[in-house]
Design an enzyme around this catalytic site. Sequence first.
Site, PDB file in Angstrom:
ATOM      1  N   ASP A  87       0.801  -1.223   0.000  1.00 16.23           N
ATOM      2  CA  ASP A  87       0.000   0.000   0.000  1.00 16.23           C
ATOM      3  C   ASP A  87       0.833   1.272   0.000  1.00 16.23           C
ATOM      4  O   ASP A  87       0.485   2.241  -0.673  1.00 16.23           O
ATOM      5  CB  ASP A  87      -0.959  -0.006   1.194  1.00 16.23           C
ATOM      6  CG  ASP A  87      -2.254  -0.725   0.875  1.00 16.23           C
ATOM      7  OD1 ASP A  87      -2.195  -1.746   0.161  1.00 16.23           O
ATOM      8  OD2 ASP A  87      -3.317  -0.272   1.331  1.00 16.23           O
ATOM      9  N   CYS A 115       0.900  -7.833   2.966  1.00 14.68           N
ATOM     10  CA  CYS A 115       0.238  -6.527   2.989  1.00 14.68           C
ATOM     11  C   CYS A 115      -1.248  -6.650   2.642  1.00 14.68           C
ATOM     12  O   CYS A 115      -1.760  -7.720   2.314  1.00 14.68           O
ATOM     13  CB  CYS A 115       0.957  -5.577   2.039  1.00 14.68           C
ATOM     14  SG  CYS A 115       0.602  -3.824   2.361  1.00 14.68           S
ATOM     15  N   ASP A 116      -1.938  -5.513   2.685  1.00 16.34           N
ATOM     16  CA  ASP A 116      -3.396  -5.439   2.741  1.00 16.34           C
ATOM     17  C   ASP A 116      -4.152  -6.334   1.770  1.00 16.34           C
ATOM     18  O   ASP A 116      -5.103  -7.014   2.141  1.00 16.34           O
ATOM     19  CB  ASP A 116      -3.853  -3.995   2.489  1.00 16.34           C
ATOM     20  CG  ASP A 116      -3.421  -3.048   3.584  1.00 16.34           C
ATOM     21  OD1 ASP A 116      -2.437  -3.351   4.283  1.00 16.34           O
ATOM     22  OD2 ASP A 116      -4.067  -2.000   3.751  1.00 16.34           O
ATOM     23  N   LYS A 117      -3.769  -6.308   0.493  1.00 12.98           N
ATOM     24  CA  LYS A 117      -4.580  -6.991  -0.518  1.00 12.98           C
ATOM     25  C   LYS A 117      -4.272  -8.479  -0.626  1.00 12.98           C
ATOM     26  O   LYS A 117      -5.040  -9.227  -1.229  1.00 12.98           O
ATOM     27  CB  LYS A 117      -4.364  -6.326  -1.893  1.00 12.98           C
ATOM     28  CG  LYS A 117      -4.569  -4.808  -1.908  1.00 12.98           C
ATOM     29  CD  LYS A 117      -5.942  -4.408  -1.406  1.00 12.98           C
ATOM     30  CE  LYS A 117      -6.142  -2.901  -1.404  1.00 12.98           C
ATOM     31  NZ  LYS A 117      -5.348  -2.195  -0.375  1.00 12.98           N
ATOM     32  N   SER A 169      -7.381   3.760   4.533  1.00 15.30           N
ATOM     33  CA  SER A 169      -6.449   2.871   5.211  1.00 15.30           C
ATOM     34  C   SER A 169      -7.068   2.420   6.515  1.00 15.30           C
ATOM     35  O   SER A 169      -7.806   3.179   7.169  1.00 15.30           O
ATOM     36  CB  SER A 169      -5.135   3.602   5.495  1.00 15.30           C
ATOM     37  OG  SER A 169      -4.345   2.874   6.412  1.00 15.30           O
ATOM     38  N   CYS A 180       2.141  -3.157   8.735  1.00 17.13           N
ATOM     39  CA  CYS A 180       1.956  -2.037   9.655  1.00 17.13           C
ATOM     40  C   CYS A 180       1.588  -2.515  11.059  1.00 17.13           C
ATOM     41  O   CYS A 180       0.720  -3.371  11.227  1.00 17.13           O
ATOM     42  CB  CYS A 180       0.847  -1.116   9.154  1.00 17.13           C
ATOM     43  SG  CYS A 180       1.096  -0.509   7.493  1.00 17.13           S
TER      44      CYS A 180
END
Length: 571
Positions: free
Chosen positions: A92, A133-135, A481, A205
């Site tokens: 991201d 990460c996010d996706k 986010s 994160c």
Amino acid sequence: MTGLPDYDPVRPGALRSEFTPGSTRWAVRRAQWTALGLAPEDQGRPKIAIVNTSSKLGICFSHLDGIAELVAEAVWEAGGLPFEIRTTAPLDFVTSAGRKARYLMPTRDLIVNDVEAAVEGAVLDGMVCLSSCDKTTPAHLMASARLDLPSIIVPGGFQGGGRYGGCSVDIDTVYESVGAVQAGTMTVGELGELADSAIQGPGVCAGLATANTMHVLAEAMGMTLPGAAPIRANSDRMRALAADAGRRIVEMVAAGLTARKIITGQAIENGVRVAMALGGSVNCVRHLAAVASEADLDLDVVALFERLGEDTAQLAAIRPNGTHQVWDLERVGGVRAVLRTLLPRLHGDALTVSGRTVAELSGDAPEADGTVLRRLDDPVRPEPGLLILRGSLAPDGSVVKVAGAGTARRRFTGPAEVFAGEDAAIAALGTGDIAEGSVIVLRGMGPRGGPGTVFAASFVAALNGAGLGGKVAVVTDGELSGLNHGLVLGQIMPEAADGGPLAGVRSGDTITIDLDDRTVDTVPLRHGEPVTSGRPAEERGWLGQYAALVGPVQQGAVLRRPKPATPPSGH
């Protein structure tokens, strides 16, 4: 040519990857794999894909190559044949640089297709997905549901923070400090020094943002081994669990335990409960909807959040929702403790990749500590951490992370200030033109309107960094986010590109957000022409394909086959 089929899936005990000896597929594959150094007698083992979302672009997945080796060794020791498969690896904070972050959301579905092409094309027997990460985690869950093979998710874990100016800092601190620069309370040099100190070690994160939220939900849905989330990246515990996953996937192939036996309607409901109890990222709503869609489950996930939210309370306040850190949640038992606490309201008979049910696993899980993770009779707040708001502005719903709303008013009414994108809004913040009490509208930035969701997250972070969080509300169909906090309504449905009420809002209109009534309304109500921030019909390449295929966000924004054109009358 023998005339035999390439493989015979009805032969008793046959792996789906076991091709008929003498067939074309058997012969050419044997030639390839023997050249790789695989002995012919080993080529009959269960063939396991290790799906690795790794690249050198960022720290989030910098450790996954080493984890892939651990998993491969464990697969081999358990009697399997491991094959590492690389996919797109979106990050991201890096992949968002191009085209106002339009590539970010589409990478989720690109990964799903990437996994399908590699795993199904090679006719492998199972897969272990290394998620970071996010996706990546939602993509791996979606791919697992689509292919319905034995599958395990291995969360990549969270990164450590650093120190700057005598204070603990992390990527969230960096993100919000951009607003301090805009407001003139921090210099660019100081921001650079802060950025240089903020991240210590690999992983995602260090907060309950989208990445950690989806790691947590993967375990809540039964798709990880118990104890997998949250977890410190590259720790001894994470490495041990990764090796366990390599051994377990071979057992799952032998048992025929496939993804759709785990990703059921009950599993999705358990995930929704956990998301609301912890106050997870607003983005998890569309991701869970997408997983349900890929599993062919007839579920309205947005309505599910509404219904289950009637008797779900927030049990933890993990940063950015409160003062506790994600490693505090790991310390008190992580998802295992959350599931034990919520068990009276969960589907305890839901199966997990361990072969045991949620209820069985909860029997030896830690109890809530009462501080980081509260008990059902002593919640942080009596409402869920995520709320669905509907009303004239969002007839199909919107999502607010009330856990991160802080001291914002429960009922917020103010004049709309409409911006074409976050750059214009950030510029207005820098010139002092964002008025307290206003409702900032960022629109035309959803999956269809971007195309690909366009960043609104940086403006929200800058708003908080400038000290206006809670004094200004934000309404958007753009990309948020999980680190964002304040009174922010995301995933406005339908998005402005579909010509919904959001498209008709003008600066000066009155918008009212009521958290108690769970409503969001606009006066006057207009249905405008579709508003897009980009030109979806003119896009080429991957974004053009995405624009032509992406479905509505309330159904997960998954890719769909285009409807055939209606033939002219008389034909």
